[in-house]
Design an enzyme around this catalytic site. Structure first.
Site, PDB file in Angstrom:
ATOM      1  N   HIS A  98       0.912  -1.114   0.030  1.00 25.91           N
ATOM      2  CA  HIS A  98      -0.043  -0.063   0.174  1.00 25.91           C
ATOM      3  C   HIS A  98       0.841   1.171  -0.014  1.00 25.91           C
ATOM      4  O   HIS A  98       1.917   1.263   0.681  1.00 25.91           O
ATOM      5  CB  HIS A  98      -0.967  -0.019   1.313  1.00 25.91           C
ATOM      6  CG  HIS A  98      -1.895   1.030   1.201  1.00 25.91           C
ATOM      7  ND1 HIS A  98      -1.683   2.410   1.215  1.00 25.91           N
ATOM      8  CD2 HIS A  98      -3.141   0.915   0.851  1.00 25.91           C
ATOM      9  CE1 HIS A  98      -2.951   3.013   1.046  1.00 25.91           C
ATOM     10  NE2 HIS A  98      -3.660   2.262   0.933  1.00 25.91           N
ATOM     11  N   GLU A 166      -4.005   1.625  -7.373  1.00 27.73           N
ATOM     12  CA  GLU A 166      -4.493   2.834  -6.478  1.00 27.73           C
ATOM     13  C   GLU A 166      -3.470   4.029  -6.889  1.00 27.73           C
ATOM     14  O   GLU A 166      -2.369   4.040  -6.289  1.00 27.73           O
ATOM     15  CB  GLU A 166      -4.280   2.368  -5.065  1.00 27.73           C
ATOM     16  CG  GLU A 166      -5.046   1.383  -4.400  1.00 27.73           C
ATOM     17  CD  GLU A 166      -5.541   1.404  -3.061  1.00 27.73           C
ATOM     18  OE1 GLU A 166      -6.596   1.431  -2.595  1.00 27.73           O
ATOM     19  OE2 GLU A 166      -4.512   1.627  -2.213  1.00 27.73           O
TER      20      GLU A 166
END
Ligand code: PGA
Length: 248
Positions: A98, A166
């Protein structure tokens, strides 16, 4: 399109309490009667993994962690959590790479973490995405390809790896990429995965400011296999609303 087999992964980041987990009754009943079979996964902080596993025991919700150590077993690493320990709690997924953890994790370390998770048979949600500066310099494809190839280096068992695209500039900002941009980048990711035959079946999710207002538009993009949802997933009502609105 229905939300059949579409992933809705709730990334709670550094949020939540035992009391809040115990109050999640509506999403549990939604998961049971959800005939479209949306695949719901909650990824709370480590401190809430056990509460989540207990609370969702008789539901169709799976649980995941938000990171793991490169070493899959026990070891002298103060403050760290391994995939063995995550698995031991009953979680089945782990988010790796992430952007909020990438300062401490280069592609090589991310690759080792993915290997450690697969070693313990966890499903991996592998996040990739360009920064705003990369986008401005037209380097998005270069960055995505590098993150993908280096992160997945020397891996075979890729049916357990889900890619989450993302863009860093869309996380927590309320800004989502344009439809064209998203179609183009998701296609690029899928083509890159296909070229390396081992990964051709991998699912690709989108994450970044997904909410109950933009989900209908996002669902129209049919090469997306689901969503990684941060802020909006911490409110049970909104999270269910997103799943309901995704049936179009
Ligand atoms: P957001 O976060 O939905 O709050 O933008 C997504 C993520 O960071 O995974």
């Amino acid at each position: 399109m229905t939300n059949n087999n579409i992933y809705f992964i709730a990334n709670w980041k550094m949020f939540g309490s035992v009391k809040l987990v115990n109050s999640l009754n509506n999403v549990i009943s939604y998961s049971k009667k959800n005939k479209h079979k949306a695949k719901i996964v909650y990824c709370p902080p480590y401190t809430l993994l056990k509460s989540f596993v207990d609370k969702t025991k008789n539901s169709n919700i799976e649980i995941g962690a938000q990171d793991c150590h490169i070493n899959s077993d026990y070891g002298p690493y103060t403050g760290a959590i391994s995939s063995k320990m995550i698995k031991d709690l009953g979680a089945k997924f782990v988010i790796i790479g992430h952007s909020e953890t990438r300062k401490e994790n280069d592609n090589k370390k991310i690759n080792l973490k993915i290997k450690s998770a697969l070693n313990k048979k966890l499903n991996v949600i592998f996040c990739i995405g360009e920064k705003l500066i990369d986008k401005k310099k037209n380097k998005t494809k270069f960055v995505l390809k590098k993150q993908l190839l280096e992160g997945l280096k020397n891996l075979n068992k890729l049916n357990k790896v889900i890619i989450a695209y993302e863009p860093v500039w869309s996380i927590g900002t309320g800004i989502v990429p344009t439809e064209n941009n998203l179609i183009k980048n998701v296609k690029f990711i899928k083509d890159t995965l296909k070229r390396s035959k081992k990964f051709s079946m991998s699912k690709v999710l989108y994450g970044g400011s997904v909410n109950q207002k933009n989900i209908k538009n996002l669902m129209r993009i049919d090469n997306i296999d689901g969503f990684l949802i941060g802020g909006a997933s911490t409110n049970e009502k909104i999270f269910i609303d997103i799943m309901k609105k995704s049936i179009i």
